[in-house]
Design a protein around this motif. Structure first.
Motif, PDB file in Angstrom:
ATOM      1  N   THR A   1       0.826  -1.204   0.000  1.00 12.34           N
ATOM      2  CA  THR A   1       0.000   0.000   0.000  1.00 12.34           C
ATOM      3  C   THR A   1       0.865   1.260   0.000  1.00 12.34           C
ATOM      4  OG1 THR A   1      -1.782  -1.170   1.130  1.00 12.34           O
ATOM      5  CG2 THR A   1      -1.825   1.225   1.239  1.00 12.34           C
TER       6      THR A   1
ATOM      7  N   ARG B   1       1.233   4.010  -3.089  1.00 16.05           N
ATOM      8  CA  ARG B   1       0.883   5.416  -2.844  1.00 16.05           C
ATOM      9  C   ARG B   1       2.062   6.339  -3.139  1.00 16.05           C
ATOM     10  NH1 ARG B   1      -4.353   6.867  -0.850  1.00 16.05           N
ATOM     11  NH2 ARG B   1      -3.324   8.870  -0.671  1.00 16.05           N
TER      12      ARG B   1
ATOM     13  N   ARG C   1      -1.169   6.068  -6.338  1.00 19.47           N
ATOM     14  CA  ARG C   1      -2.508   5.481  -6.462  1.00 19.47           C
ATOM     15  C   ARG C   1      -2.845   4.659  -5.222  1.00 19.47           C
ATOM     16  NH1 ARG C   1      -0.307   1.412 -10.912  1.00 19.47           N
ATOM     17  NH2 ARG C   1       0.464  -0.171  -9.483  1.00 19.47           N
ATOM     18  N   LEU C   2      -4.123   4.568  -4.982  1.00 20.33           N
ATOM     19  CA  LEU C   2      -4.623   3.742  -3.890  1.00 20.33           C
ATOM     20  C   LEU C   2      -5.203   2.473  -4.485  1.00 20.33           C
ATOM     21  CD1 LEU C   2      -5.337   3.291  -0.927  1.00 20.33           C
ATOM     22  CD2 LEU C   2      -7.469   4.505  -1.350  1.00 20.33           C
TER      23      LEU C   2
ATOM     24  N   ARG D   1      -7.123  -1.002  -4.133  1.00 21.07           N
ATOM     25  CA  ARG D   1      -8.111  -1.620  -3.245  1.00 21.07           C
ATOM     26  C   ARG D   1      -7.750  -3.089  -3.002  1.00 21.07           C
ATOM     27  NH1 ARG D   1     -13.064   1.551  -3.191  1.00 21.07           N
ATOM     28  NH2 ARG D   1     -12.728   3.309  -4.582  1.00 21.07           N
TER      29      ARG D   1
END
Length: 113
Positions: free
Chosen positions: A65, A69, A74-75, A77
């Motif tokens: 994660t 980032r 970007r995040l 899911r």
């Protein structure tokens, strides 16, 4: 619930590396059917899935994660896949139950990818 033991479990799948899960062997003190006091043994198994990645470890999930980032901005899911059930005390038979279930479930999960 009290965690008695944490183990890693691999589920072999055809045409790909095995899926790795974390399995918590649990005990819950309380009333048993019939009213007597005792422990109810159970398990809780989980792993995390995102597009192209899987892990059974919270730390690895956190590192992916942070990397996505910071480096890519970007995040991503993630899905938290969890299974729970009863187990016999002193037995690892629930491991095979988990393997069978994940083998049947996995193609369905990845079809949504």
């Amino acid at each position: 619930y009290r965690i008695l033991r944490t183990t890693a479990l691999e589920v072999p799948l055809s045409a790909r590396p095995p899926v790795r899960l974390t399995v918590l062997e649990l005990r819950r003190p309380g009333r048993l059917p019939g009213g007597a006091l005792g422990d109810t043994p159970s398990y809780y198994a989980y792993w995390f899935v995102s597009r192209g990645r899987e892990t059974a470890h919270h730390l690895v999930l956190d590192l992916y994660t942070v990397f996505d980032r910071v480096v890519h901005g970007r995040l991503v899911r993630w899905a938290y896949v969890a299974l729970a059930g009863s187990r016999a005390p002193g037995s690892a038979a629930h491991h095979e139950q988990i393997r069978e279930f994940v083998r049947a479930l996995y193609p369905t999960l990845k079809a949504a990818d």
